[in-house]
Design a protein around this motif. Sequence first.
Motif, short mmCIF file in Angstrom:
data_model
loop_
_atom_site.label_atom_id
_atom_site.label_comp_id
_atom_site.label_asym_id
_atom_site.label_seq_id
_atom_site.Cartn_x
_atom_site.Cartn_y
_atom_site.Cartn_z
N VAL A 1 0.88 -1.18 0.00
CA VAL A 1 0.00 0.00 0.00
C VAL A 1 0.91 1.23 0.00
O VAL A 1 1.55 1.54 1.02
CB VAL A 1 -0.94 0.02 1.22
N ALA A 2 1.02 1.88 -1.17
CA ALA A 2 1.88 3.06 -1.30
C ALA A 2 1.03 4.28 -0.95
O ALA A 2 0.27 4.79 -1.77
CB ALA A 2 2.43 3.15 -2.72
N ASN A 3 1.15 4.70 0.29
CA ASN A 3 0.20 5.66 0.85
C ASN A 3 0.85 6.96 1.33
O ASN A 3 0.19 8.00 1.40
CB ASN A 3 -0.52 4.96 2.03
N ALA A 4 2.15 6.93 1.64
CA ALA A 4 2.80 8.12 2.22
C ALA A 4 2.63 9.31 1.27
O ALA A 4 2.74 9.16 0.05
CB ALA A 4 4.28 7.85 2.46
N GLY A 5 2.36 10.47 1.84
CA GLY A 5 2.20 11.65 0.99
C GLY A 5 2.26 12.93 1.78
O GLY A 5 2.14 12.93 3.01
N VAL A 6 2.49 14.02 1.06
CA VAL A 6 2.50 15.36 1.67
C VAL A 6 1.67 16.30 0.80
O VAL A 6 1.30 15.96 -0.33
CB VAL A 6 3.96 15.89 1.82
N PHE A 7 1.40 17.49 1.33
CA PHE A 7 0.40 18.38 0.74
C PHE A 7 1.02 19.76 0.45
O PHE A 7 2.02 20.13 1.08
CB PHE A 7 -0.75 18.51 1.73
N ASP A 8 0.37 20.51 -0.46
CA ASP A 8 0.88 21.85 -0.78
C ASP A 8 0.04 22.97 -0.16
O ASP A 8 0.29 24.15 -0.42
CB ASP A 8 1.00 22.03 -2.30
N GLY A 9 -0.97 22.58 0.64
CA GLY A 9 -1.74 23.59 1.36
C GLY A 9 -2.56 24.53 0.48
O GLY A 9 -2.88 25.64 0.89
N PHE A 10 -2.90 24.09 -0.75
CA PHE A 10 -3.65 24.93 -1.70
C PHE A 10 -2.86 26.19 -2.09
O PHE A 10 -3.45 27.21 -2.44
CB PHE A 10 -5.01 25.38 -1.16
N ALA A 11 -1.51 26.14 -1.99
CA ALA A 11 -0.71 27.32 -2.37
C ALA A 11 -1.06 27.73 -3.80
O ALA A 11 -1.23 26.88 -4.68
CB ALA A 11 0.78 27.00 -2.26
N LYS A 12 -1.17 29.04 -4.01
CA LYS A 12 -1.58 29.54 -5.33
C LYS A 12 -0.35 29.75 -6.22
O LYS A 12 0.60 30.43 -5.84
CB LYS A 12 -2.34 30.86 -5.19
N PHE A 13 -0.40 29.17 -7.41
CA PHE A 13 0.69 29.22 -8.38
C PHE A 13 1.19 30.65 -8.59
O PHE A 13 2.39 30.91 -8.61
CB PHE A 13 0.17 28.63 -9.70
N ALA A 14 0.24 31.59 -8.71
CA ALA A 14 0.61 32.98 -9.02
C ALA A 14 1.36 33.66 -7.88
O ALA A 14 2.13 34.60 -8.11
CB ALA A 14 -0.64 33.79 -9.36
N ASP A 15 1.16 33.18 -6.65
CA ASP A 15 1.79 33.83 -5.48
C ASP A 15 3.23 33.38 -5.23
O ASP A 15 3.97 34.04 -4.51
CB ASP A 15 1.02 33.50 -4.19
N VAL A 16 3.57 32.20 -5.73
CA VAL A 16 4.80 31.54 -5.31
C VAL A 16 5.97 31.96 -6.20
O VAL A 16 5.84 32.01 -7.43
CB VAL A 16 4.58 30.00 -5.35
N THR A 17 7.10 32.28 -5.58
CA THR A 17 8.29 32.71 -6.34
C THR A 17 8.85 31.52 -7.14
O THR A 17 8.65 30.36 -6.74
CB THR A 17 9.40 33.19 -5.39
N PRO A 18 9.60 31.78 -8.22
CA PRO A 18 10.17 30.67 -8.99
C PRO A 18 11.06 29.75 -8.14
O PRO A 18 11.03 28.53 -8.31
CB PRO A 18 10.98 31.36 -10.09
N ASP A 19 11.83 30.32 -7.21
CA ASP A 19 12.69 29.47 -6.37
C ASP A 19 11.87 28.54 -5.49
O ASP A 19 12.17 27.35 -5.36
CB ASP A 19 13.59 30.33 -5.47
N ALA A 20 10.82 29.12 -4.88
CA ALA A 20 9.97 28.29 -4.00
C ALA A 20 9.21 27.26 -4.83
O ALA A 20 9.01 26.11 -4.40
CB ALA A 20 8.99 29.17 -3.22
#
Length: 259
Positions: A84-103
Amino acid sequence: MALKDKVVLITGGNSGIGEAVTRRFIQEGAKVSIIGRSIETLKKMKAEFGEEILINQGDVSKYEDNEKAVQATVKQFGKLDVLVANAGVFDGFAKFADVTPDALSEAYDFLLNINVKGSFFGAKAALEELQKSNGNIIFTVSGASFYPDGGGVWYTASKHAQIGLMRQLAFELAPNIRVNAVAPGGTLTALSVIPPLRPFVKVVDNDTKASSIKKRNPLQLAQLPEDHVAAYVLLASDEARAITGEVISSDGGLSVRGL
Ligand code: NAD
């Protein structure tokens, strides 16, 4: 006991949906090996389940950690029937337009290394043993595997990618190994937002999370991890011997609304 004498490896089996699946699989007669990062929660599961469980501290985005866990599982329990490959993490609904290219780049590597590469690595590390046992693989995917607004672009892209992996593996690994997925909808767990995106997201309390999950699905359920376990039991068991390449959605009816 639908899973009597089955040996199962569950990634992220020490919390949330993976923990609920671990508990239920043990009740159904399986021996369960879990991979997790937190030694405290792994030890808690060991203290509770004793001989029925094997704990492996590791990082699914590292191939050798997946390989070590498979080897330890086979050494302890003699075989491997289900991954069962279940492990995962989330992006918190971060908005593409807000995030810097480095982040954006850091978040891409962080999240896709766990959600996607971790799924590839788990399947690859388990393959030889699953071929011997005519076993099966279950991926934990998401409503975000099909619809927008189940996360931001990183999470949604990663969950779509897992569907591609699942379908192609179902095709390539037949007739020996069945490959399926369970797609939970929003569920009350501690699913964590990855560090590179934390500055770009709002942390919400559990009540707010529960009411927003309820509003999204027609059954108006703030789902709990236990709501999904029956789907995993079915797919893991021999009762599902004719099922491969399928996704069971356990999401309060997201597709009914056609989001
Ligand atoms: P959770 O945080 O309780 O469980 C995730 C588990 O994965 C944790 O035990 C965590 O330590 C482990 N993990 C994360 N990164 C890891 C790594 N690099 N190596 C090893 N283990 C690692 O959250 P959850 O909600 O139970 O998430 C389980 C799965 O369910 C994830 O794949 C998630 O995407 C999926 N899912 C969750 C929801 C939801 O709303 N909670 C909805 C749909 C799908």
